[in-house]
Design an enzyme around this catalytic site. Structure first.
Site, mmCIF file in Angstrom:
data_model
loop_
_atom_site.group_PDB
_atom_site.id
_atom_site.type_symbol
_atom_site.label_atom_id
_atom_site.label_comp_id
_atom_site.label_asym_id
_atom_site.label_seq_id
_atom_site.Cartn_x
_atom_site.Cartn_y
_atom_site.Cartn_z
ATOM 1 N N SER A 1 -1.753 5.652 1.783
ATOM 2 C CA SER A 1 -2.926 4.789 1.874
ATOM 3 C C SER A 1 -2.891 3.988 3.170
ATOM 4 C CB SER A 1 -2.983 3.848 0.664
ATOM 5 O OG SER A 1 -3.059 4.586 -0.532
ATOM 6 N N LEU B 1 0.878 -1.163 0.000
ATOM 7 C CA LEU B 1 0.000 0.000 0.000
ATOM 8 C C LEU B 1 0.915 1.210 0.000
ATOM 9 C CD1 LEU B 1 -2.741 -0.856 2.659
ATOM 10 C CD2 LEU B 1 -3.115 -0.508 0.213
ATOM 11 N N ASP B 2 0.606 2.221 -0.820
ATOM 12 C CA ASP B 2 1.498 3.373 -0.843
ATOM 13 C C ASP B 2 1.438 4.121 0.492
ATOM 14 O OD1 ASP B 2 -0.459 5.653 -1.000
ATOM 15 O OD2 ASP B 2 -0.977 4.707 -2.887
ATOM 16 N N LYS B 3 2.397 4.993 0.708
ATOM 17 C CA LYS B 3 2.581 5.650 2.007
ATOM 18 C C LYS B 3 1.349 6.424 2.445
ATOM 19 C CE LYS B 3 6.119 8.331 4.463
ATOM 20 N NZ LYS B 3 7.423 9.037 4.302
#
Length: 245
Positions: free
Chosen positions: A102, A98-100
């Site tokens: 999210s 998951l990106d930072k």
């Protein structure tokens, strides 16, 4: 056994990641730089970044409720890295990312074969997200998103998009492109302000049972992977809490 597969069995990383480590000359076998055709056994002396691999570790699987601000790249020199928030003991790593910016459900494991089954595009496991955008969307928005839009020169696969409120929707993906949902929304003229993963395969995140920033171990039998064109019924995850601070 081929070296990349062996490293995966030992819980070092997925086979794909192992191949990258070999390419980067970070793996040595019996004192020599490794290559992809090496076949190894438990009797060989294998190191990764100078650390000896001692053989297969007990397989572990955890649910982690990732908060915003945690970076899934495992970099010890980055204070925001997930590496500082992993369960103690056996080394585990995230299945996918998951990106930072999210939040939501992340699976942690040391089972490289499981990791490969979940992230490889041939297996098409569903991932569900609840998404909030910066303004109310028009009636055509969900139809455009679900039909597929161009992202990084590739047309995204058809997916399920369901409106919840004027600015919130759920989306179910079988792809794993970099920042895919954010880029899809941007193409349609909207900016994502909250992205929350609520399901992977049959596992549904229950924030009451697993608050943000915490993890819990689960058994491998609790994860039911979908076969192609086979329906299954999602199940909630309940159980104890283990704080990671």
């Amino acid at each position: 056994m081929r070296l990349a597969k062996y490293l995966s069995h030992c819980g070092v990383c997925s086979r794909r990641q192992a191949s990258r480590l070999i390419d980067a000359a970070e793996v040595r076998v019996n004192g020599h730089p490794a290559n992809h055709i090496d076949h190894v056994t438990d009797d060989d002396h294998i190191t990764v970044n100078g650390t000896q691999i001692t053989g297969p570790a007990p397989k572990k699987l955890y649910l982690y409720h990732k908060p915003v601000g945690i970076d899934c790249k495992l970099r010890a020199d980055d204070p925001s890295s997930l590496i500082h928030h992993l369960p103690p003991g056996v080394r585990v790593y995230p299945i996918g990312r998951l990106d930072k910016d999210s939040r939501g459900l992340l699976l942690l494991t040391n089972d490289g074969e499981l990791c490969n089954r979940l992230i490889h595009p041939d297996h098409h496991q569903e991932k569900e997200y609840r998404v909030v955008v910066d303004r109310p969307f028009d009636p055509q928005f969900c139809a455009r998103m679900s039909a597929g839009v161009p992202v990084d020169g590739v047309m995204t696969q058809a997916c399920q998009v369901k409106p919840l409120t004027q600015d919130t929707f759920t989306i179910v993906l079988r792809q794993g492109m970099n920042r895919q949902i954010r880029k899809m929304a941007r193409y349609c003229g909207y900016r994502v302000i909250d992205l929350y993963r609520i399901r992977i395969a049959n596992l549904i995140l229950d924030p009451d049972a697993l608050p943000s920033g915490q993890y819990q171990p689960i058994s491998f039998t609790e994860l039911v992977l979908e076969e192609k064109k086979k329906e299954y019924r999602p199940t909630n995850i309940l159980g104890g809490k283990s704080s990671i601070g």
